[in-house]
Scaffold this motif. Structure first.
Motif, short mmCIF file in Angstrom:
data_model
loop_
_atom_site.label_atom_id
_atom_site.label_comp_id
_atom_site.label_asym_id
_atom_site.label_seq_id
_atom_site.Cartn_x
_atom_site.Cartn_y
_atom_site.Cartn_z
N ALA A 178 0.83 -1.21 0.00
CA ALA A 178 0.00 0.00 0.00
C ALA A 178 0.86 1.26 0.00
N VAL A 179 1.96 1.24 0.77
CA VAL A 179 2.85 2.40 0.81
C VAL A 179 3.55 2.62 -0.53
N GLU A 180 3.98 1.53 -1.15
CA GLU A 180 4.80 1.63 -2.36
C GLU A 180 3.97 1.74 -3.64
N GLU A 181 2.66 1.72 -3.52
CA GLU A 181 1.83 1.95 -4.71
C GLU A 181 2.09 3.36 -5.25
N PRO A 182 2.32 3.53 -6.53
CA PRO A 182 2.63 4.87 -7.08
C PRO A 182 1.59 5.90 -6.68
N TYR A 238 7.27 7.62 -6.38
CA TYR A 238 7.45 6.27 -5.85
C TYR A 238 8.12 6.35 -4.48
N LEU A 239 7.54 5.66 -3.53
CA LEU A 239 8.10 5.55 -2.19
C LEU A 239 8.54 4.12 -1.95
N THR A 240 9.44 3.92 -1.01
CA THR A 240 9.78 2.58 -0.57
C THR A 240 9.58 2.50 0.94
N ALA A 241 9.26 1.31 1.43
CA ALA A 241 8.96 1.14 2.86
C ALA A 241 9.75 -0.03 3.43
N ALA A 242 10.54 0.25 4.45
CA ALA A 242 11.18 -0.80 5.25
C ALA A 242 10.32 -1.02 6.49
N ILE A 243 10.16 -2.27 6.89
CA ILE A 243 9.23 -2.61 7.98
C ILE A 243 9.90 -3.53 8.99
N ARG A 284 19.66 9.33 -6.25
CA ARG A 284 18.99 8.11 -6.74
C ARG A 284 17.48 8.25 -6.80
N SER A 285 16.89 9.14 -5.99
CA SER A 285 15.43 9.30 -6.01
C SER A 285 14.95 9.82 -7.36
N PHE A 286 15.81 10.50 -8.11
CA PHE A 286 15.45 10.98 -9.45
C PHE A 286 15.71 9.90 -10.51
N VAL A 287 16.65 9.01 -10.21
CA VAL A 287 17.08 8.01 -11.20
C VAL A 287 16.15 6.80 -11.21
#
Length: 511
Positions: A174-178, A187-192, A423-426
């Motif tokens: 749900a977090v990483e859904e565009p 785009y986000l990434t989530a560590a849990i 890297r967030s742009f790449v």
């Protein structure tokens, strides 16, 4: 005395846990009357409620209403601990289990840097709404800081590892859904990291549950931007080991265990190595390679970053000279400089002496400076050092470009040679039109200013190829090569150059 009373109160609360205990009061009163007459009856009737009240049985934690009505979205660590304590009390009162899930979101800071506070807040609100729609009504979710969330699950009979992994996977999805932010897809990434109450002792407080989930999250963060980790006995052992590492870090720096590893940078036109970045790695004789995030903070807190810089510089220049003598072409080695190093009034003099001592030219040394340092510094020594290093001939890199609001004037003021695009742009530029437009705008600006460019964090062939097509000068990332020791880099370069030589070129005829 206060701590003893507190412990006694906790024991009484656990013994008399839950208001349902009062349901037995009539039976106790009746039994006391038959056994001891009116005196014992009065003692029990009045004494049990008093003891129950002293134990906190009538008290609900200040945050109990969190389970009855939604609390505010934001809390701090102490508030989170109170909420975790509340969750444990409720679960134990019902002879069930609960769990704490911590989520660290990567990408919000970059959004804030690119679009401002309102876009970052809109993203936080979007993530919260997604997760609340995913979770059950009685589950609790709150923010802890700008990019961290906590979920406390309502009491359940069965919260085993498999169930919690499934829940964490759905949360991560749900977090990483565009998300569409400022008319561009982000785009986000989530560590849990998570911990179930069943992994703790019966009397463990909320602080232990929160800390265990936090330790699991730290383990996830150390293993990648989208990792999920559960609290285990091995993590407990790792935490103990990390505490002991703090006392070893200073010795490791002096006895040669902390050394630079090198990550290649490739020219997108020729495919050849255009330079390498030196990155600190601790090779422990018993524990193997220790990630930098586990020891750099310790060295910084102990005021040893300048010493680390000296060690990195000496090794890097020695190895650069060695590659020259071995006929291995490495045009430049780049070293990250911390703010404390850049404040050193003798920095330029020290670097000049080291470069001369190794029979190299200043152009062979790259100085990597974070964009946040350039954008925010008002320190005259830092400004003068960077300017003097540029005049000396060193190559000045602006690292993590796009995250620190550096102005065009500051790029000129500090005589920057190359922008290292964050890297967030790449990430996903080969699949996202919005990312491509952003990269194209950065590259166009750099071209007009006469600056070289390097794309950081390249993870795939598609990202590499598209950066080359858009005109980015160089690339670097795990998709090309991970950081490696000097001796392995020599072998890697030889194999890489041989592969390039064997690759057919357009317009070249085979015999």
């Amino acid at each position: 005395m206060t701590s003893r009373l507190k412990r006694l109160k906790i024991l009484l609360r656990n013994a008399l846990r839950g208001a349902h205990v009062l349901a037995f009061l009539p039976a106790l009163v009746l039994g006391s009357f038959w056994l001891g007459g009116e005196d014992l009856l009065l003692f029990v009737a009045l004494g049990v409620p008093v003891v129950f009240a002293l134990a906190g049985g009538f008290e609900l934690p200040a945050s109990m209403d969190a389970f009855l009505s939604r609390p505010t979205d934001l809390t701090d660590s102490q508030g989170a601990i109170v909420l975790a304590d509340t969750a444990l009390i409720r679960a134990r009162a019902e002879s069930m289990s609960t769990a704490c899930i911590l989520i660290d979101i990567d990408g919000i800071e970059a959004l804030e840097a690119r679009f401002g506070d309102s876009a970052a807040q809109a993203t936080r609100d979007l993530v919260l709404s997604r997760l609340r729609a995913l979770l059950r009504r009685d589950d609790l979710i709150v923010r802890i800081g700008d990019a961290r969330l906590m979920v406390l699950l309502a009491p359940e009979l069965r919260l085993d590892l498999e169930t919690l992994l499934q829940i964490s996977g759905r949360i991560q999805g749900a977090v990483e859904e565009p998300a569409l932010i400022e008319e561009t897809t982000q785009y986000l990434t989530a560590a849990i990291g998570f911990c179930s109450s069943t992994r703790l002792s019966d009397n463990a407080p909320g602080e232990d549950l929160f800390a265990a989930a936090g330790a699991a999250l730290n383990e996830a963060l150390a293993n990648g931007p989208s990792a999920i980790r559960a609290w285990t006995d091995s993590i407990r052992a790792a935490r103990t080991a990390r505490r002991s590492l703090r006392s070893e870090a200073a010795r490791a720096l002096e006895n040669g265990q902390i050394q630079p590893w090198y990550q290649p940078q490739l020219c997108t036109s020729t495919g050849r190595v255009s330079g390498v970045e030196a990155l600190a790695r601790w090779v422990h004789p018993e524990r193997g390679v220790i990630a930098p995030q586990q020891f750099l903070i310790t060295l910084e807190e102990d005021g040893r970053m300048q010493r680390l810089g000296e060690v990195m510089l000496s090794h890097a220049l020695t190895e650069l000279r060695g590659w020259d003598l071995a006929g291995i072409k490495v045009p430049r080695v780049s070293i990250n400089f911390s703010t404390s190093e850049l404040r050193n009034p003798k920095l330029v003099e020290t670097l000049k002496w080291e470069i001369d001592r190794h029979e190299l030219t200043p152009q062979r040394l790259g100085i990597e400076v974070l964009e946040t340092v350039i954008a925010e510094t008002t320190d005259g020594i830092i400004v003068r050092n960077i300017a003097d290093l540029s005049k000396l001939g060193c190559f000045i890199d602006l690292d993590d470009f796009g995250t620190g609001h550096a102005s065009i004037n500051s790029l000129r003021r500090f005589a920057i040679n190359r922008l290292k695009i964050d890297r967030s742009f790449v990430t996903r530029i080969d699949r996202d039109e919005g990312q491509r437009r952003m990269i194209a705008a950065i590259l166009s600006m750099a071209d007009r200013l006469g600056l070289e460019t390097l794309g950081e964090g390249v993870e795939s062939v598609g990202e590499h190829a598209l950066l080359a097509q858009l005109g980015c000068d160089q690339v670097q990332g795990f998709g090309i090569a991970r950081p490696m020791p000097a001796e392995k880099l020599s072998t890697w370069i030889k194999i890489h150059n041989a592969r390039i030589a064997d690759t057919p070129r357009l317009g070249r005829r085979s015999n």
